[in-house]
Design an enzyme around this catalytic site. Structure first.
Site, PDB file in Angstrom:
ATOM      1  N   ASP A 177     111.678  28.848  71.238  1.00  0.00           N
ATOM      2  CA  ASP A 177     110.593  29.773  70.901  1.00  0.00           C
ATOM      3  C   ASP A 177     111.255  30.787  69.990  1.00  0.00           C
ATOM      4  O   ASP A 177     112.022  31.640  70.445  1.00  0.00           O
ATOM      5  CB  ASP A 177     110.042  30.456  72.162  1.00  0.00           C
ATOM      6  CG  ASP A 177     108.883  31.384  71.817  1.00  0.00           C
ATOM      7  OD1 ASP A 177     108.985  32.114  70.804  1.00  0.00           O
ATOM      8  OD2 ASP A 177     107.884  31.398  72.552  1.00  0.00           O
ATOM      9  N   HIS A 178     111.010  30.683  68.698  1.00  0.00           N
ATOM     10  CA  HIS A 178     111.833  31.472  67.759  1.00  0.00           C
ATOM     11  C   HIS A 178     111.623  32.981  67.925  1.00  0.00           C
ATOM     12  O   HIS A 178     112.457  33.767  67.490  1.00  0.00           O
ATOM     13  CB  HIS A 178     111.628  31.011  66.315  1.00  0.00           C
ATOM     14  CG  HIS A 178     110.367  31.489  65.677  1.00  0.00           C
ATOM     15  ND1 HIS A 178     109.139  30.956  65.983  1.00  0.00           N
ATOM     16  CD2 HIS A 178     110.137  32.465  64.766  1.00  0.00           C
ATOM     17  CE1 HIS A 178     108.216  31.581  65.272  1.00  0.00           C
ATOM     18  NE2 HIS A 178     108.782  32.492  64.522  1.00  0.00           N
ATOM     19  N   HIS A 240     104.662  32.380  72.212  1.00  0.00           N
ATOM     20  CA  HIS A 240     105.244  33.665  71.807  1.00  0.00           C
ATOM     21  C   HIS A 240     104.704  34.850  72.628  1.00  0.00           C
ATOM     22  O   HIS A 240     105.464  35.664  73.140  1.00  0.00           O
ATOM     23  CB  HIS A 240     104.998  33.935  70.322  1.00  0.00           C
ATOM     24  CG  HIS A 240     105.385  32.796  69.427  1.00  0.00           C
ATOM     25  ND1 HIS A 240     106.519  32.042  69.622  1.00  0.00           N
ATOM     26  CD2 HIS A 240     104.786  32.266  68.326  1.00  0.00           C
ATOM     27  CE1 HIS A 240     106.602  31.122  68.674  1.00  0.00           C
ATOM     28  NE2 HIS A 240     105.561  31.228  67.887  1.00  0.00           N
TER      29      HIS A 240
HETATM   30  C1  BG6 Z   1     104.806  29.826  64.553  1.00  0.00           C
HETATM   31  C2  BG6 Z   1     103.362  29.438  64.389  1.00  0.00           C
HETATM   32  O1  BG6 Z   1     105.246  29.501  65.848  1.00  0.00           O
HETATM   33  O2  BG6 Z   1     104.949  31.213  64.346  1.00  0.00           O
HETATM   34  C3  BG6 Z   1     102.852  29.835  63.017  1.00  0.00           C
HETATM   35  O3  BG6 Z   1     103.225  28.043  64.563  1.00  0.00           O
HETATM   36  C4  BG6 Z   1     103.126  31.300  62.764  1.00  0.00           C
HETATM   37  O4  BG6 Z   1     101.459  29.568  62.910  1.00  0.00           O
HETATM   38  C5  BG6 Z   1     104.581  31.636  63.043  1.00  0.00           C
HETATM   39  O5  BG6 Z   1     102.816  31.580  61.411  1.00  0.00           O
HETATM   40  C6  BG6 Z   1     104.828  33.136  62.945  1.00  0.00           C
HETATM   41  O6  BG6 Z   1     106.199  33.384  63.031  1.00  0.00           O
HETATM   42  P1  BG6 Z   1     106.854  34.646  62.345  1.00  0.00           P
HETATM   43  O7  BG6 Z   1     108.292  34.587  62.703  1.00  0.00           O
HETATM   44  O8  BG6 Z   1     106.598  34.536  60.883  1.00  0.00           O
HETATM   45  O9  BG6 Z   1     106.134  35.847  62.917  1.00  0.00           O
END
Ligand code: BG6
Length: 487
Positions: A177-178, A240
């Site tokens: 989960d980044h 998230h």
């Molecule tokens: C991803 C989603 O997990 O997170 C995308 O699949 C979204 O739809 C993205 O745009 C948002 O990540 P960040 O790091 O740009 O806020």
């Protein structure tokens, strides 16, 4: 030495994720010395590439990094390409041979990291072949990295997990989960458990409500096919937002480590108030953006169904059924084509019970204490307080304590994927989603999704550039509250 030793096998080595995130992250680990001589990477995908072509792709993916060409070449020489059909047994046998050869050549000690960076419907097949063709090593470590989406509901997530579990133990599985790799998300436990002045107030006696906003300015971009089969609830809330919520609400673990954090997150996620269908309709709001003269509406986007009922926005009120959080609403929202790209958390504290300054002047109001954790684009926090105006007499005024990480320091710090890969090399899954967290999150989300699937929405219902449909504001005004961040 800080050097880590491993063979990476990347399924989906020609893909977008590999090029945009994985190769640059591996390179950064290389130039910082975490990877040195004892690592190799096998990239696999269906396309029939040569190693030479693969090396060019690697070099291209690093073009933005402004680095020495000789170093790039040296790094790229550790990469091997193998054309691979994930359903073909023969290809796993070739893969095994290549793995053994590279292990001898680079002294990899049997350490294996398998990165599944491709469509999730192949995860099960890959995992079972890794077992049946004996590709896991008996001596070193074997770790598998899984990208989202991890299922599209509890049932499919469970099926996927069962398939993975037939080959890997839970402590070998790293579910990415980044958001858990972001600096300010990692800062939440530090703020909570490193500051008695916060932790002492961190409960329903002193906190009025908490707001989590993950706002995006862009539309679905090139991921329309995936997105129109997912929607904002599954794309952002299940993972998230609920992960952030669990870090904000979990009890203090005995130690800040994988087992401690995991156990506490699971407990709180299993305590989320489960809505009945009636409650879903009053506590969750979905939205889909329309068109303007300059912006394409959701239903008009390329590869989106023209009558799609998929949500590009969601807002909800989440309650937690435990002692600490009894009665405290967690308002969450996220969507595409909103006003701006930012992520923030607002912790709104209760007001003092009396205002002893008002007899001096009716204008002597007390500010609401709000702790805002700015996740992105700025990283830091604000604390809204009441103070006294300078000068004769006694007048109150709101004052703001502001802390922001140095922009350059932040830019120089590792990007989310680099941090997470580093954790995986260290065998540390603190910043990853464990199965019981995934399961509890899906169970919560499934009830909402089911209600939505059974009821037609009236879409489109919000304008691009806004903060979503009116109903998302009504969710709070109904409770005599409002979003701290308003458009
Ligand atoms: C991803 C989603 O997990 O997170 C995308 O699949 C979204 O739809 C993205 O745009 C948002 O990540 P960040 O790091 O740009 O806020």
């Amino acid at each position: 030495s800080k050097e880590k030793i491993a063979l990476f096998t990347i399924f989906g080595g020609t893909g977008d994720l590999a090029r945009r995130k994985l190769y640059p992250s591996l390179f950064n680990l290389y130039r910082k010395g975490y990877l040195q001589d004892h690592f190799a990477v096998i990239g696999t995908a269906r396309r029939p590439w040569t190693d030479e072509h693969y090396h060019e792709v690697i070099a291209d993916s690093l073009a933005d990094l402004d680095v020495d060409d000789a170093l790039v070449q040296k790094f790229a020489s550790h990469f091997y390409y193998q054309s691979h059909d994930v359903t073909d047994v023969q290809h796993y046998i070739t893969l095994k041979k290549l793995s053994q050869k590279l292990d001898d050549q680079y002294g990899l000690q049997g350490n294996r990291i398998f990165y599944l960076a491709m469509a999730p419907n192949f995860f099960g097949t890959i995992a079972s072949h890794l077992r049946s063709e004996n590709i896991l090593t008996p001596n070193g470590f074997n770790r598998v990295i899984i990208e989202k989406p991890f299922g599209r509901d509890y049932a499919t997530a469970k099926e996927l997990n069962d398939q993975l579990s037939a080959t890997f133990n839970e402590n070998q599985i790293y579910r990415i989960d980044h958001y858990l790799g972001k600096e300010m998300i990692q800062n939440i436990p530090a703020m909570r458990f490193g500051n008695q002045i916060l932790e002492a107030l961190w409960n329903h006696d002193y906190i009025d409500n908490v707001q989590i906003t993950l706002s995006e300015k862009l539309g679905v971009e090139e991921r329309a096919v995936y997105y129109d089969n997912s929607g904002a609830l599954r794309d952002m809330v299940q993972n998230h937002i609920l992960q952030i919520l669990s870090l904000l609400t979990m009890e203090q673990p005995a130690n800040f480590d994988e087992d401690g954090v995991n156990a506490e997150k699971v407990k709180v996620l299993e305590s989320l108030h489960q809505y009945t269908s009636d409650e879903v309709s009053t506590n969750f709001v979905r939205g889909q953006y329309g068109a303007t003269d300059t912006v394409t509406g959701y239903r008009q986007e390329d590869k989106i169904e023209p009558d799609s009922t998929m949500d590009s926005f969601v807002a909800g009120k989440i309650m937690i059924d435990n002692e600490r959080w009894s009665g405290v609403p967690f308002y969450v929202r996220t969507g595409k084509r909103l006003k701006d790209k930012f992520t923030r958390i607002d912790v709104v504290f209760k007001q003092p019970l009396t205002n002893i300054f008002q007899n001096l002047s009716a204008e002597n109001q007390l500010a609401t204490n709000v702790l805002t954790i700015n996740v992105e684009p700025e990283a830091g926090f604000d604390l809204q307080m009441t103070g006294k105006q300078v000068g004769q007499g006694f007048a109150t005024m709101p004052v703001n304590l502001h802390y922001q990480h140095d922009a350059q320091e932040l830019a120089d710090s590792p990007e989310a994927y680099e941090r997470l890969l580093h954790d995986i090399l260290n065998g540390d899954a603190t910043n990853f989603t464990h199965w019981h967290q995934v399961a509890a999150s899906w169970k919560f989300v499934d009830v909402i999704q089911k209600y939505w699937d059974e009821h037609q929405p009236e879409f489109p219902n919000y304008a691009p550039g806004s903060m979503g449909p009116q109903a998302a504001d009504d969710l709070l005004t109904r409770d005599d509250r409002q979003w701290v961040y308003k458009d």
